[in-house]
Design a protein around this motif. Structure first.
Motif, PDB file in Angstrom:
ATOM      1  N   VAL A 143      71.384  44.663  19.391  1.00  0.00           N
ATOM      2  CA  VAL A 143      70.304  44.764  18.545  1.00  0.00           C
ATOM      3  C   VAL A 143      68.918  44.522  18.997  1.00  0.00           C
ATOM      4  N   GLU A 144      67.989  46.189  18.913  1.00  0.00           N
ATOM      5  CA  GLU A 144      66.558  44.643  18.468  1.00  0.00           C
ATOM      6  C   GLU A 144      66.416  45.644  17.351  1.00  0.00           C
ATOM      7  N   GLU A 145      66.020  44.281  16.762  1.00  0.00           N
ATOM      8  CA  GLU A 145      65.565  44.692  14.792  1.00  0.00           C
ATOM      9  C   GLU A 145      64.009  44.403  14.793  1.00  0.00           C
ATOM     10  N   CYS A 146      63.160  45.196  14.723  1.00  0.00           N
ATOM     11  CA  CYS A 146      61.880  44.547  14.369  1.00  0.00           C
ATOM     12  C   CYS A 146      61.616  43.926  12.659  1.00  0.00           C
ATOM     13  N   PHE A 147      60.646  43.060  12.741  1.00  0.00           N
ATOM     14  CA  PHE A 147      60.590  42.571  11.125  1.00  0.00           C
ATOM     15  C   PHE A 147      59.110  42.358  11.420  1.00  0.00           C
ATOM     16  N   PRO A 148      58.395  42.652   9.951  1.00  0.00           N
ATOM     17  CA  PRO A 148      56.537  41.752   9.897  1.00  0.00           C
ATOM     18  C   PRO A 148      56.488  40.695  10.717  1.00  0.00           C
ATOM     19  N   ASP A 149      55.185  39.995  10.919  1.00  0.00           N
ATOM     20  CA  ASP A 149      54.908  38.961  11.517  1.00  0.00           C
ATOM     21  C   ASP A 149      55.584  37.547  10.678  1.00  0.00           C
ATOM     22  N   THR A 150      55.279  37.531   9.017  1.00  0.00           N
ATOM     23  CA  THR A 150      55.572  36.928   8.402  1.00  0.00           C
ATOM     24  C   THR A 150      57.382  36.489   7.783  1.00  0.00           C
ATOM     25  N   ALA A 151      58.138  37.444   8.444  1.00  0.00           N
ATOM     26  CA  ALA A 151      59.720  37.286   8.829  1.00  0.00           C
ATOM     27  C   ALA A 151      59.569  36.110   9.806  1.00  0.00           C
ATOM     28  N   MET A 152      59.353  35.426  10.077  1.00  0.00           N
ATOM     29  CA  MET A 152      59.711  34.425  11.818  1.00  0.00           C
ATOM     30  C   MET A 152      59.808  33.039  10.610  1.00  0.00           C
ATOM     31  N   ASP A 153      58.597  33.238   9.855  1.00  0.00           N
ATOM     32  CA  ASP A 153      59.343  31.709   9.417  1.00  0.00           C
ATOM     33  C   ASP A 153      59.607  31.490   7.424  1.00  0.00           C
ATOM     34  N   ASP A 154      59.152  32.706   7.731  1.00  0.00           N
ATOM     35  CA  ASP A 154      60.345  33.003   5.572  1.00  0.00           C
ATOM     36  C   ASP A 154      60.831  33.703   5.549  1.00  0.00           C
ATOM     37  N   ARG A 155      61.991  32.704   4.888  1.00  0.00           N
ATOM     38  CA  ARG A 155      63.354  33.879   4.555  1.00  0.00           C
ATOM     39  C   ARG A 155      63.284  34.893   3.706  1.00  0.00           C
ATOM     40  N   ALA A 156      61.881  34.303   2.376  1.00  0.00           N
ATOM     41  CA  ALA A 156      62.568  35.875   1.498  1.00  0.00           C
ATOM     42  C   ALA A 156      62.011  36.967   1.682  1.00  0.00           C
ATOM     43  N   VAL A 157      60.868  37.037   2.948  1.00  0.00           N
ATOM     44  CA  VAL A 157      60.227  38.087   3.462  1.00  0.00           C
ATOM     45  C   VAL A 157      60.834  38.277   4.345  1.00  0.00           C
ATOM     46  N   PHE A 158      61.986  37.854   5.417  1.00  0.00           N
ATOM     47  CA  PHE A 158      62.906  38.322   6.275  1.00  0.00           C
ATOM     48  C   PHE A 158      64.212  39.026   4.989  1.00  0.00           C
TER      49      PHE A 158
END
Length: 238
Positions: free
Chosen positions: A176-191
């Motif tokens: 799986v290749e799945e892109c997220f915003p930078d802020t999702a790296m360490d913020d589960r709510a954003v993820f």
């Protein structure tokens, strides 16, 4: 045309920046010169350090990069494997069938060529208790919708492994290749696409985990946050 996917491991002690720069500055351009199309370099580098909690290592040592590209036929892969082997001491290649349910149509690369955000690359095996057909059906026909609706991803690409291309390749059946915003790296709510809404976050997490549990053996999964670089800046627009 065939899509090929190669996991690449850097040498022990090799600098992550040097490894990335070799792939981007030397290996990928030579691959393009030899006819590879739509080259993508996903690589672990300093930009994804905040996502270390998302990393999952089980029975396989996680690769340091995933290189994907297209050839007219995988029969001509030899020169490309030779080039990739120059980047690190170990490679594992797969022929894959791509299903891109959520193309990246809006998020651009920065001035370095790195796609803004990060790419969570996941390597999947079919659980022993689940046949390949049932595994594939749940992943493609049910989980795809769940993954897109419960997360802040802006790119979701499923690579179904059709066959291994190198000896000793791990028994991964999907990537799986799945892109997220930078802020999702360490913020589960954003993820989980629920920034500022704890109840929504809880509901999305529950739905996602229930779907994952139906087709993933968490004792075999490998998850690696990586930076994404698309050689030539190509997009998913047809």
């Amino acid at each position: 045309m065939e899509k090929l996917a190669y996991a690449v491991w850097k040498a022990d002690g090799q600098d992550t920046g040097g490894f990335r720069n070799a792939l981007l500055g030397r290996i990928a351009p030579m691959m393009a010169d030899r006819g590879a199309a739509r080259i993508k370099i996903n690589v672990v580098d300093e930009a994804v350090a905040p996502a270390k909690a998302l990393r999952m290592e089980t029975r396989h040592t996680p690769p340091d990069a995933l290189v994907t590209f297209w050839l007219s036929a995988a029969h001509g892969r030899g020169p490309f494997e030779t080039l990739l082997a120059q980047a690190g001491p170990r490679i594992a290649g797969y022929g894959v069938a791509e299903s891109c349910a959520l193309p990246n149509l809006d998020v651009k690369a920065d001035m370095t060529g790195r796609t803004r955000g990060f790419n969570q690359v996941t390597f999947l095996e079919v659980p022993q208790a689940l046949g390949h057909g049932a595994w594939l059906s749940h992943w493609m026909d049910h989980h795809t919708k769940v993954a897109i609706e419960t997360q802040s991803n802006f790119y979701y690409c499923q690579n179904i492994a059709t066959r291994p291309l190198t000896p000793g390749a791990p028994g991964w059946s999907g990537i799986v290749e799945e892109c997220f915003p930078d802020t999702a790296m360490d913020d589960r709510a954003v993820f989980f696409n629920a920034d500022g809404n704890p109840e929504r976050e809880k509901a999305h997490f529950k739905t996602m985990m229930e779907s994952c549990a139906a087709f993933i053996d968490f004792k075999t999964i490998t998850v690696v946050p990586m930076s994404e670089y698309r050689l030539g800046g190509w997009s998913d627009r047809l």
